[in-house]
Design a protein around this motif. Structure first.
Motif, PDB file in Angstrom:
ATOM      1  N   THR A  65     -54.360  46.950  15.732  1.00 40.73           N
ATOM      2  CA  THR A  65     -53.776  46.408  15.051  1.00 40.73           C
ATOM      3  C   THR A  65     -52.499  44.931  15.436  1.00 40.73           C
ATOM      4  N   ALA A  66     -52.558  44.846  16.983  1.00 46.90           N
ATOM      5  CA  ALA A  66     -51.904  44.162  17.704  1.00 46.90           C
ATOM      6  C   ALA A  66     -52.207  42.898  17.882  1.00 46.90           C
ATOM      7  N   PRO A  67     -51.412  42.560  17.373  1.00 45.45           N
ATOM      8  CA  PRO A  67     -51.660  40.423  17.434  1.00 45.45           C
ATOM      9  C   PRO A  67     -51.750  40.359  18.986  1.00 45.45           C
ATOM     10  N   MET A  68     -53.036  39.131  19.212  1.00 48.05           N
ATOM     11  CA  MET A  68     -53.915  39.131  20.744  1.00 48.05           C
ATOM     12  C   MET A  68     -52.071  37.970  20.582  1.00 48.05           C
ATOM     13  N   HIS A  69     -51.903  37.481  22.320  1.00 48.03           N
ATOM     14  CA  HIS A  69     -51.180  36.835  23.301  1.00 48.03           C
ATOM     15  C   HIS A  69     -52.163  35.472  23.103  1.00 48.03           C
ATOM     16  N   THR A  70     -52.192  35.108  23.078  1.00 49.86           N
ATOM     17  CA  THR A  70     -53.502  33.605  24.286  1.00 49.86           C
ATOM     18  C   THR A  70     -53.421  33.714  24.958  1.00 49.86           C
ATOM     19  N   GLU A  71     -52.380  34.119  26.083  1.00 46.69           N
ATOM     20  CA  GLU A  71     -52.656  33.591  27.775  1.00 46.69           C
ATOM     21  C   GLU A  71     -51.762  35.219  28.222  1.00 46.69           C
ATOM     22  N   SER A  72     -52.575  35.509  29.141  1.00 49.32           N
ATOM     23  CA  SER A  72     -52.031  36.727  29.928  1.00 49.32           C
ATOM     24  C   SER A  72     -50.809  36.564  30.746  1.00 49.32           C
ATOM     25  N   ILE A  73     -49.961  37.319  30.787  1.00 50.20           N
ATOM     26  CA  ILE A  73     -48.900  37.155  31.697  1.00 50.20           C
ATOM     27  C   ILE A  73     -48.920  36.709  32.949  1.00 50.20           C
ATOM     28  N   GLY A  74     -49.736  36.290  33.991  1.00 48.10           N
ATOM     29  CA  GLY A  74     -49.767  36.409  34.536  1.00 48.10           C
ATOM     30  C   GLY A  74     -49.934  34.610  34.518  1.00 48.10           C
ATOM     31  N   ALA A  75     -50.699  33.863  33.523  1.00 49.18           N
ATOM     32  CA  ALA A  75     -50.640  32.291  33.170  1.00 49.18           C
ATOM     33  C   ALA A  75     -49.470  32.196  32.710  1.00 49.18           C
ATOM     34  N   VAL A  76     -48.484  32.897  31.960  1.00 55.97           N
ATOM     35  CA  VAL A  76     -47.605  31.689  31.925  1.00 55.97           C
ATOM     36  C   VAL A  76     -46.551  31.893  33.194  1.00 55.97           C
ATOM     37  N   VAL A  77     -45.908  33.206  33.713  1.00 51.33           N
ATOM     38  CA  VAL A  77     -46.114  33.061  34.906  1.00 51.33           C
ATOM     39  C   VAL A  77     -46.342  31.892  35.958  1.00 51.33           C
ATOM     40  N   ASP A  78     -47.437  31.481  36.003  1.00 37.50           N
ATOM     41  CA  ASP A  78     -47.581  30.446  36.632  1.00 37.50           C
ATOM     42  C   ASP A  78     -47.381  29.182  36.088  1.00 37.50           C
ATOM     43  N   ARG A  79     -47.391  28.614  34.592  1.00 32.58           N
ATOM     44  CA  ARG A  79     -46.534  27.789  34.116  1.00 32.58           C
ATOM     45  C   ARG A  79     -44.946  28.302  33.964  1.00 32.58           C
ATOM     46  N   MET A  80     -45.036  29.340  34.566  1.00 29.97           N
ATOM     47  CA  MET A  80     -42.944  28.780  35.051  1.00 29.97           C
ATOM     48  C   MET A  80     -42.989  28.473  36.488  1.00 29.97           C
ATOM     49  N   ALA A  81     -44.153  28.785  37.147  1.00 28.67           N
ATOM     50  CA  ALA A  81     -43.713  27.881  38.518  1.00 28.67           C
ATOM     51  C   ALA A  81     -44.052  26.791  38.537  1.00 28.67           C
ATOM     52  N   HIS A  82     -44.966  26.234  37.787  1.00 24.08           N
ATOM     53  CA  HIS A  82     -44.944  24.705  37.422  1.00 24.08           C
ATOM     54  C   HIS A  82     -44.428  24.334  37.592  1.00 24.08           C
ATOM     55  N   PHE A  83     -43.202  24.478  36.376  1.00 24.73           N
ATOM     56  CA  PHE A  83     -41.933  23.664  35.939  1.00 24.73           C
ATOM     57  C   PHE A  83     -40.486  24.104  37.110  1.00 24.73           C
ATOM     58  N   GLN A 103     -36.093  20.898  33.228  1.00 28.21           N
ATOM     59  CA  GLN A 103     -35.526  22.448  32.526  1.00 28.21           C
ATOM     60  C   GLN A 103     -35.614  23.130  31.360  1.00 28.21           C
ATOM     61  N   THR A 104     -35.938  21.959  30.398  1.00 29.92           N
ATOM     62  CA  THR A 104     -36.111  22.385  28.796  1.00 29.92           C
ATOM     63  C   THR A 104     -36.879  23.586  28.758  1.00 29.92           C
ATOM     64  N   ARG A 105     -38.625  22.936  29.642  1.00 30.22           N
ATOM     65  CA  ARG A 105     -40.118  23.948  29.130  1.00 30.22           C
ATOM     66  C   ARG A 105     -39.752  25.135  29.706  1.00 30.22           C
ATOM     67  N   LEU A 106     -39.205  25.395  31.093  1.00 33.64           N
ATOM     68  CA  LEU A 106     -38.213  26.267  32.093  1.00 33.64           C
ATOM     69  C   LEU A 106     -37.661  27.231  31.087  1.00 33.64           C
ATOM     70  N   HIS A 107     -36.793  26.451  30.463  1.00 38.59           N
ATOM     71  CA  HIS A 107     -36.293  28.223  29.990  1.00 38.59           C
ATOM     72  C   HIS A 107     -36.840  28.650  28.438  1.00 38.59           C
ATOM     73  N   GLU A 108     -37.902  27.205  27.838  1.00 34.78           N
ATOM     74  CA  GLU A 108     -38.023  27.511  26.814  1.00 34.78           C
ATOM     75  C   GLU A 108     -39.342  28.880  27.452  1.00 34.78           C
ATOM     76  N   LEU A 109     -40.057  29.002  28.179  1.00 38.30           N
ATOM     77  CA  LEU A 109     -40.701  29.612  28.592  1.00 38.30           C
ATOM     78  C   LEU A 109     -40.522  30.662  29.205  1.00 38.30           C
ATOM     79  N   ALA A 110     -39.175  30.568  30.085  1.00 39.80           N
ATOM     80  CA  ALA A 110     -38.566  32.212  29.944  1.00 39.80           C
ATOM     81  C   ALA A 110     -38.177  32.856  28.997  1.00 39.80           C
TER      82      ALA A 110
END
Length: 151
Positions: A65-83, A103-110
């Protein structure tokens, strides 16, 4: 995780190592500005898959019953690296508005990454491309709850 995506080499943890490599690839990609980035993008996709494979093998089975996240952890890490790469570029160029935005986006992603890691480690969140047949992919081994946090 923040240290890894901000350029500090980390040894021993495959996820942090991949995050560091993703950051280096994003920095190279930013320097190409209009050049062919297909090889860099292929390498990034490979690292994202490696992170996702590591997580699936070690994370506990989520509740059905756990909700599905929209992205994988790898995709989130990739976006963090991009920012992180955008932050460094804006800093080098003296572009204060772009620096603050990156910086704001990187902090939000973190923050979002930390929340996601806790939910995955508790079995309260499913990830895309996780095991679909109801059997553990880790061969029944006890899952590790030590996914890297942003500290």
């Amino acid at each position: 995780m923040m240290r890894a995506v901000c350029g500090v080499a980390v040894s021993g943890d495959p996820v942090l190592h991949a995050a560091h490599e993703l950051a280096a690839l994003h920095e190279r990609r930013e320097q190409l500005a209009g050049g062919d980035t297909s090889e860099i993008d292929w390498q990034r996709a490979h690292l994202v898959c490696e992170i996702d494979r590591w997580v699936v093998l070690r994370a506990p089975r989520p509740a059905t019953t756990a909700p599905m996240h929209t992205e994988s952890i790898g995709a989130v890490v990739d976006r963090m690296a991009h920012f992180a790469a955008l932050t460094y570029r804006a800093l080098a160029c003296g572009a204060e508005a772009q620096l603050r935005a990156a910086q704001t986006r990187l902090h939000e992603l973190a923050c979002g990454y930390d929340d996601l890691v806790v939910e995955v480690a508790n079995g309260a969140r499913r990830l895309p491309d996780g095991p679909a047949d109801g059997t553990p992919e880790n061969g029944g081994a006890q899952p590790s709850r030590n996914l890297p946090r942003t500290e």
